[in-house]
Design an enzyme around this catalytic site. Structure first.
Site, PDB file in Angstrom:
ATOM      1  N   CYS A   1      -3.962   1.485   8.382  1.00  0.00           N
ATOM      2  CA  CYS A   1      -2.729   1.144   7.659  1.00  0.00           C
ATOM      3  C   CYS A   1      -2.596  -0.368   7.527  1.00  0.00           C
ATOM      4  CB  CYS A   1      -1.508   1.655   8.411  1.00  0.00           C
ATOM      5  SG  CYS A   1      -1.738   3.264   9.126  1.00  0.00           S
TER       6      CYS A   1
ATOM      7  N   GLU B   1       0.832  -1.207   0.000  1.00  0.00           N
ATOM      8  CA  GLU B   1       0.000   0.000   0.000  1.00  0.00           C
ATOM      9  C   GLU B   1       0.859   1.248   0.000  1.00  0.00           C
ATOM     10  OE1 GLU B   1      -3.102  -1.728   3.203  1.00  0.00           O
ATOM     11  OE2 GLU B   1      -2.983   0.450   3.132  1.00  0.00           O
TER      12      GLU B   1
ATOM     13  N   CYS C   1       4.425  -5.384  16.146  1.00  0.00           N
ATOM     14  CA  CYS C   1       3.688  -4.464  17.026  1.00  0.00           C
ATOM     15  C   CYS C   1       2.229  -4.917  17.126  1.00  0.00           C
ATOM     16  CB  CYS C   1       3.752  -3.029  16.481  1.00  0.00           C
ATOM     17  SG  CYS C   1       5.418  -2.385  16.425  1.00  0.00           S
TER      18      CYS C   1
ATOM     19  N   CYS D   1       3.209   8.475   1.311  1.00  0.00           N
ATOM     20  CA  CYS D   1       3.599   7.550   2.370  1.00  0.00           C
ATOM     21  C   CYS D   1       3.961   6.225   1.698  1.00  0.00           C
ATOM     22  CB  CYS D   1       2.433   7.373   3.341  1.00  0.00           C
ATOM     23  SG  CYS D   1       2.739   6.124   4.590  1.00  0.00           S
TER      24      CYS D   1
ATOM     25  N   CYS E   1      -0.757  -3.149  15.140  1.00  0.00           N
ATOM     26  CA  CYS E   1      -0.539  -2.806  13.728  1.00  0.00           C
ATOM     27  C   CYS E   1      -0.994  -3.925  12.807  1.00  0.00           C
ATOM     28  CB  CYS E   1       0.939  -2.514  13.506  1.00  0.00           C
ATOM     29  SG  CYS E   1       1.340  -2.113  11.799  1.00  0.00           S
TER      30      CYS E   1
ATOM     31  N   CYS F   1       5.648  -6.980   7.484  1.00  0.00           N
ATOM     32  CA  CYS F   1       6.617  -6.476   8.462  1.00  0.00           C
ATOM     33  C   CYS F   1       6.861  -7.591   9.469  1.00  0.00           C
ATOM     34  CB  CYS F   1       6.032  -5.249   9.171  1.00  0.00           C
ATOM     35  SG  CYS F   1       7.169  -4.465  10.344  1.00  0.00           S
TER      36      CYS F   1
HETATM   37  N1  SAH Z   1       7.985   0.417  11.046  1.00  0.00           N
HETATM   38  C1  SAH Z   1       7.978   1.848  11.160  1.00  0.00           C
HETATM   39  C2  SAH Z   1       7.042   2.542  10.200  1.00  0.00           C
HETATM   40  C3  SAH Z   1       5.696   1.988  10.112  1.00  0.00           C
HETATM   41  S1  SAH Z   1       4.192   2.628  10.529  1.00  0.00           S
HETATM   42  C4  SAH Z   1       7.650   2.245  12.569  1.00  0.00           C
HETATM   43  O1  SAH Z   1       7.317   1.393  13.372  1.00  0.00           O
HETATM   44  O2  SAH Z   1       7.780   3.409  12.897  1.00  0.00           O
HETATM   45  C5  SAH Z   1       4.103   4.291  10.853  1.00  0.00           C
HETATM   46  C6  SAH Z   1       3.484   4.585  12.223  1.00  0.00           C
HETATM   47  O3  SAH Z   1       2.140   4.094  12.337  1.00  0.00           O
HETATM   48  C7  SAH Z   1       4.264   3.957  13.356  1.00  0.00           C
HETATM   49  O4  SAH Z   1       4.414   4.903  14.381  1.00  0.00           O
HETATM   50  C8  SAH Z   1       3.340   2.842  13.801  1.00  0.00           C
HETATM   51  O5  SAH Z   1       3.602   2.445  15.118  1.00  0.00           O
HETATM   52  C9  SAH Z   1       1.990   3.480  13.603  1.00  0.00           C
HETATM   53  N2  SAH Z   1       0.855   2.553  13.597  1.00  0.00           N
HETATM   54  C10 SAH Z   1       0.791   1.282  13.197  1.00  0.00           C
HETATM   55  N3  SAH Z   1      -0.448   0.785  13.361  1.00  0.00           N
HETATM   56  C11 SAH Z   1      -1.187   1.775  13.865  1.00  0.00           C
HETATM   57  C12 SAH Z   1      -2.567   1.889  14.267  1.00  0.00           C
HETATM   58  N4  SAH Z   1      -3.391   0.853  14.151  1.00  0.00           N
HETATM   59  N5  SAH Z   1      -2.973   3.065  14.739  1.00  0.00           N
HETATM   60  C13 SAH Z   1      -2.125   4.108  14.839  1.00  0.00           C
HETATM   61  N6  SAH Z   1      -0.846   4.075  14.484  1.00  0.00           N
HETATM   62  C14 SAH Z   1      -0.376   2.910  14.008  1.00  0.00           C
END
Ligand code: SAH
Length: 346
Positions: free
Chosen positions: A333, A92, A116, A105, A119, A112
């Site tokens: 996302c 995406e 987390c 973006c 996510c 990944c």
């Molecule tokens: N791997 C990198 C970039 C990916 S995502 C990182 O972890 O920073 C970009 C941002 O979106 C990150 O801060 C991630 O933690 C956040 N993110 C992921 N899922 C999310 C969600 N469901 N709601 C809000 N933020 C989210």
């Protein structure tokens, strides 16, 4: 697989073509076709000889993406794209339109492996890392589709940029190259969940990009519950790496903090966070968490987020609340990709 010329820096392209006995300016011509004019087909490179075009087509490749789906927001011009890579994996990308310009973006990996818990991108692990050419293609394809210049890039799509270090650095250098799109480094933001060794490496690259760090918690106990990476790198080490980045680059760090109800959004959390960040050259970006249907977390209420921000600000920590763009097309996302993959499995 044939070498992808789109992923090569100008110097690499020069070295590559030198072996074919081509003069240096030839590499410049090809580089301009690829990155300035954004041509994906050697046959269109009309200032090259027919013979060279044929040899390039036979022995090298130009990575490109196929647009599978595009969602347009009726509210604010945000666009979500689903692209297929050559091996069939899907990723995406998102276009965000701001008053000061268009930002894309970008995804750095298909999936990944950071795990987390809130996510969607990490639910099925990582399929593979993207090449620099594939990351550039996201920006170039969207620029063409929009018909306007892209002036900013955030590495905040699926994937962990610092888990794909070499390709990501190459991507940033190519984006910034004056002979290509010449996107200012200050308009490029790399977001990491905090891979400490590679943060130190990044600090030594002498780049002027913005580093965003996904903190999401004021201490290790909470961070470990939501981010497995916190088990490998305690917060003290992470914040030390941030200090090092600030010291070496003189750049302000952004801390991302997704607000999850009852998990990390209390006043006590805000106080603890403020104590840790208040002497740092940084900025906190509170993100109203995007609910993911496979995940149990719920987002904090608007008032809670505002109050949390106020506590940080009272301690002198600069804090903003992220504006939600494209909420009408807002599969969180990674959700668009997941929906597509599940459809394919059936
Ligand atoms: N791997 C990198 C970039 C990916 S995502 C990182 O972890 O920073 C970009 C941002 O979106 C990150 O801060 C991630 O933690 C956040 N993110 C992921 N899922 C999310 C969600 N469901 N709601 C809000 N933020 C989210």
């Amino acid at each position: 697989m044939a070498a992808d010329v789109k992923s090569m820096t100008l110097e690499e392209l020069q070295a590559f073509l030198a072996e074919w006995g081509e003069p240096k300016f030839r590499a410049k011509q090809i580089f301009a076709w690829l990155h300035e004019k954004q041509v994906d087909d050697f046959s269109q490179m009309t200032n090259l000889s027919q013979a060279l075009r044929q040899r390039l087509a036979a022995e090298t490749s130009i990575s490109s993406l196929q647009m599978v789906e595009r969602l347009l927001s009726k509210q604010d011009g945000t666009r979500k794209y689903l692209f297929a890579l050559e091996n069939g994996s899907v990723i995406e990308s998102v276009l965000m339109q701001y008053e000061y310009g268009n930002t894309v973006c970008v995804s750095t990996q298909a999936g990944c492996r950071m795990g987390c818990r809130f996510c969607a991108s990490t639910l099925d692990g990582v399929e593979r890392s993207l090449t620099a050419g594939e990351m550039l293609s996201q920006v170039y394809t969207i620029q063409k589709d929009l018909g306007e210049r892209i002036s900013g890039v955030v590495l905040m799509g699926s994937g962990e940029p610092l888990d794909n270090y070499d390709a990501v650095l190459r991507f940033i250098r190519l984006l910034h190259d004056p002979a290509g799109q010449n996107i200012g480094q200050r308009h490029i933001t790399l977001s990491t969940c905090g891979l400490v060794e590679n943060m130190y490496r990044l600090a030594d690259e002498a780049l002027q990009i913005t580093l965003a760090v996904s903190l999401h918690a004021p201490n290790d106990t909470i961070r470990q519950q939501i981010m497995p990476v916190a088990n490998a790198y305690p917060m003290e080490q992470l914040l030390q790496a941030c200090q090092d980045y600030i010291q070496k680059t003189k750049r302000r760090i952004t801390f991302e903090y997704a607000m999850m109800q009852g998990i990390n959004d209390s006043d006590v959390c805000a106080e603890e966070l403020a104590q840790k960040l208040r002497h740092m050259l940084c900025h906190v970006n509170l993100i109203p968490m995007n609910p993911v249907k496979e995940r149990e977390f719920t987002k904090s209420g608007t008032e809670r987020v505002q109050h949390f921000a106020k506590i940080l600000q009272q301690h002198g920590v600069e804090t903003t609340i992220r504006r939600r763009l494209g909420s009408d097309i807002d599969a969180a996302c990674g959700q668009l990709r997941r929906r597509y993959m599940q459809k394919e499995e059936r």
